[in-house]
Design a protein around this motif. Structure first.
Motif, short mmCIF file in Angstrom:
data_model
loop_
_atom_site.label_atom_id
_atom_site.label_comp_id
_atom_site.label_asym_id
_atom_site.label_seq_id
_atom_site.Cartn_x
_atom_site.Cartn_y
_atom_site.Cartn_z
N GLN A 50 0.84 -1.30 0.06
CA GLN A 50 0.12 0.02 0.09
C GLN A 50 0.73 1.17 0.09
N GLU A 51 1.80 1.31 0.78
CA GLU A 51 2.81 2.41 0.86
C GLU A 51 3.42 2.65 -0.44
N GLN A 52 3.77 1.75 -1.09
CA GLN A 52 4.64 1.88 -2.38
C GLN A 52 3.60 2.93 -3.37
N SER A 53 2.30 2.25 -3.25
CA SER A 53 1.42 3.08 -4.25
C SER A 53 1.20 4.63 -3.77
N LEU A 464 12.56 -0.36 7.89
CA LEU A 464 11.27 -0.07 7.33
C LEU A 464 10.04 -0.20 8.27
N LYS A 465 10.17 -1.06 9.16
CA LYS A 465 9.19 -1.17 10.23
C LYS A 465 8.92 -0.07 10.99
N ALA A 466 10.09 0.65 11.16
CA ALA A 466 10.21 1.97 11.97
C ALA A 466 9.41 3.21 11.21
N LEU A 467 9.56 2.95 9.92
CA LEU A 467 8.86 3.95 8.95
C LEU A 467 7.43 3.80 9.19
N LYS A 468 7.23 2.52 9.27
CA LYS A 468 5.58 1.99 9.06
C LYS A 468 5.19 2.69 10.35
N ARG A 469 5.70 2.58 11.65
CA ARG A 469 5.36 3.41 13.00
C ARG A 469 5.12 4.69 12.85
N HIS A 470 5.75 5.42 11.97
CA HIS A 470 5.80 6.92 12.04
C HIS A 470 5.48 7.47 10.85
N VAL A 471 4.80 7.00 9.76
CA VAL A 471 3.93 7.53 8.93
C VAL A 471 2.60 8.29 9.48
N ASP A 472 2.06 9.46 8.87
CA ASP A 472 0.82 9.58 9.22
C ASP A 472 -0.19 8.67 8.81
N THR A 473 -1.41 9.00 9.22
CA THR A 473 -2.53 7.93 9.27
C THR A 473 -2.93 7.89 7.70
N ALA A 474 -2.51 8.69 6.73
CA ALA A 474 -2.73 8.65 5.46
C ALA A 474 -1.80 8.01 4.48
N GLY A 475 -0.53 7.73 5.34
CA GLY A 475 0.50 7.10 4.67
C GLY A 475 1.75 8.24 4.18
N GLY A 476 1.22 9.47 4.63
CA GLY A 476 2.30 10.66 4.29
C GLY A 476 3.53 10.66 5.15
N MET A 477 4.38 11.01 4.64
CA MET A 477 6.04 11.26 5.11
C MET A 477 6.30 12.59 4.88
N SER A 478 6.75 13.09 6.08
CA SER A 478 7.40 14.48 6.08
C SER A 478 8.94 14.39 6.08
N GLU A 479 9.77 15.22 6.52
CA GLU A 479 11.24 15.02 6.41
C GLU A 479 11.52 14.23 7.73
N GLN A 480 11.29 14.53 8.88
CA GLN A 480 11.61 13.98 10.07
C GLN A 480 10.33 13.08 11.00
N TYR A 498 9.81 10.04 -0.09
CA TYR A 498 8.92 9.12 -0.82
C TYR A 498 10.06 8.23 -1.72
N GLY A 499 10.87 9.05 -2.59
CA GLY A 499 11.89 8.49 -3.34
C GLY A 499 12.78 7.29 -2.82
N ALA A 500 13.11 7.73 -1.35
CA ALA A 500 13.97 6.85 -0.61
C ALA A 500 13.36 5.72 -0.27
N PHE A 501 12.23 5.90 0.16
CA PHE A 501 11.22 4.58 0.55
C PHE A 501 11.17 3.85 -0.65
N LEU A 502 10.88 4.27 -1.71
CA LEU A 502 10.64 3.46 -2.93
C LEU A 502 11.92 2.83 -3.39
N GLU A 503 12.94 3.28 -3.33
CA GLU A 503 14.32 2.73 -3.69
C GLU A 503 14.72 1.60 -2.51
#
Ligand code: NOJ
Ligand code: NOJ
Length: 518
Positions: A50-53, A464-480, A498-503
């Motif tokens: 999901q997060e990839q999309s 990546l699981k750490a990222l999963k815990r910290h994205v916002d409820t809509a899957g958004g990622m800020s800088e920090q 987003y690019g770093a996550f996709l890579e």
């Protein structure tokens, strides 16, 4: 899990389940004993999908043409973030844009007309013309032939940003050249007939990208000339704070010269190819200085008063070496992700960050074991995303740690053995403390190799699981994300996050593919 069963499991399960099946071999292995762990891993796999999309959609939102946040914008512009105040990231940074477009070139190579990115071909072409314009603009770093290519950021309308800033930043031309060389190759692969068609539009476009004439006016050659003549000169680092000679900058310059000499040869530009090759050789010798034997890790900047540990080392290794896929047959240039020097630097940075941020400490099992946690730029960081107070973990840094480890996993799995050197021992003991306590060779017949690769996969997933815990409820990622509360901080919807996550997810997919075919 019993070690002697792992080889068997790898072999059998990988034939039963394809790599994109939710029942990925290693998870099946790990979940074998604990049904709860298995449920958690399935949820993680589903989240990755999901997060990839979401990540691709949000990345494209910041790119013209077509991006939701880019109304009225000139095609080819990439903004760092839609945030216009606290902080104002509504600019085109050469670095952020090149890294973002490089991800889009990878997607284009996989499918030139993907349903999720209908504007892809237009974006790539427009990016090239937009960069041509930025190169030609005169700005506080200079003019086209007088250093202006080192200017780090521009307004969204392409005009120069004239306030005081950390300039020049010499990684920009290298990242741009790499992205455009990648594009040139992929474009040629997907449209081989066009190359030789003599179509004036195509010929013009290729000439815009590379042309042997001097003084260099084509985009790629102008960047290569800049790099080959300025790599010895100090500049600001990728975090725009420190003046000096930097690992990240040197690594991407090295790779640009290496790929640049090949492109020059393709265009019959033999003199340039020799000159770039010579500078590449000089840079290889120069890069040795970044290893600090006393500290036992690489340093981000020569002579730095800081520890020198920095996520810039991970990013330098990632962006300074051939890509995770497609380029498997290409030799690494310097400090590849799986090198002792990079892995030890990763270990020491992660240890620091784990202990520094309260959100990470809950996750730790034992202080000597490496594990995936949220990591930031560098230990001494005080940038909080808008002003200065204290540093936090960053999405793109955490993703880069997982990418380094996934790429290492692919490498060792493909190679079929692990050589633990005296230097690298500290890292491998932290990965597999029960089984690795001295230098040695572990071959495919040795179950230690398997259990070590399994651990490596779990650790990489941990980031990546750490990222999963910290994205916002809509899957958004800020800088920090805040090191204490865990909530997002800094520029919202940071394109680079987003690019770093996709890579990272792409590197994970590659690793699973290699493991499955072993
Ligand atoms: C300070 C930060 O440390 C730096 O990385 C950033 O680019 C500038 N502020 C601008 O936001
Ligand atoms: C601050 C980062 O330190 C820098 O690397 C980046 O280019 C800008 N923000 C824009 O995202």
């Amino acid at each position: 899990m019993r070690i002697d069963q792992t080889l068997f499991f790898f072999g059998v399960l990988s034939r039963v389940f394809s790599f994109n099946d939710p029942f990925v071999p290693i998870h099946a292995l790990e979940g074998g004993q604990n049904p709860l762990a298995r449920t958690e891993d399935l949820a993680f796999e589903r989240w990755l999908d999901q997060e990839q999309s979401i990540a691709l959609d949000r990345l494209l939102a910041n790119v013209a043409p077509g991006g939701r946040n880019m109304e009225g914008m000139v095609p080819g512009v990439v903004i760092a973030s839609p945030s216009r105040e606290h902080p104002d990231y509504y600019y085109q940074w050469i670095r952020d844009a090149a890294i973002t477009i490089s991800t889009l070139v990878r997607l284009y190579a996989e499918d030139p007309n993907p349903a999720e990115a209908p504007n892809l071909p237009k974006i790539l072409r427009a990016y090239a013309s937009q960069q041509h314009n930025l190169q030609q603009s005169s700005n506080p770093s200079g003019g086209f032939f007088t250093g202006g290519l080192g200017e780090p950021k521009f307004h969204t309308d392409g005009s120069a940003f004239t306030d005081s800033w950390g300039r020049p930043q010499r990684d920009g031309p290298a990242l741009r050249a790499l992205t455009l060389i990648r594009y040139l190759r992929v474009y040629n692969d997907t449209n081989p007939a066009l190359w030789s068609s003599g179509d004036p539009d195509v010929t013009h476009f290729f000439k815009l990208l590379y042309d042997a004439s001097l003084p260099a006016i084509s985009i790629i050659k102008a960047d290569l000339e800049y790099i080959s003549n300025h790599w010895k000169h100090a500049g600001f680092d990728l975090w725009e704070e420190v003046q000096g000679l930097h690992f990240f900058t040197a690594m991407v310059q090295l790779r640009a010269l290496s790929e640049g000499k090949e492109i020059a040869r393709c265009f019959g530009d033999r003199g340039a190819a020799m000159w770039y090759a010579k500078q590449q050789e000089n840079m290889e010798a120069f890069l040795k200085q970044f290893w600090d034997e006393r500290k036992g890790h690489l340093v981000a900047t020569l002579g730095t008063p800081r520890s020198g540990l920095d996520c810039a080392i991970l990013l330098g290794s990632i962006h300074g070496n051939p890509d995770a896929d497609g380029d498997a047959e290409k030799l690494p240039l310097a400090y590849p992700p799986w090198s002792d020097e990079v892995l030890l630097s990763l270990l020491d940075l992660v240890k620091d960050q784990r202990n520094r941020f309260p959100i990470n400490t809950q996750a730790s099992y034992s202080s000597d074991m490496l594990e995936g946690v949220g990591i930031g730029r560098y230990p001494e960081d005080v940038y909080d995303g808008d002003g200065t107070s204290r540093g936090n973990p960053w999405f793109l840094c955490t993703a880069s740690a997982s990418e380094v480890l996934y790429r290492s996993l692919s490498y060792f799995a493909r190679q079929g053995f692990l050589h633990v050197s005296g230097r690298g021992l500290r890292f491998w003991t932290a990965v597999n403390p029960e089984q690795i306590s001295s230098p040695g060779n572990y071959s495919i017949q040795n179950p230690v190799l398997n259990s070590t690769l399994v651990r490596l996969k779990l650790i990489s997933d941990g980031f990546l699981k750490a990222l999963k815990r910290h994205v916002d409820t809509a899957g958004g990622m800020s800088e920090q994300f805040d090191g204490i509360t865990g909530f997002e901080r800094g520029a919202r919807d940071l394109t680079w996050s987003y690019g770093a996550f996709l890579e990272a997810v792409n590197a994970r997919r590659n690793a699973e593919r290699v493991l499955a075919t072993r």
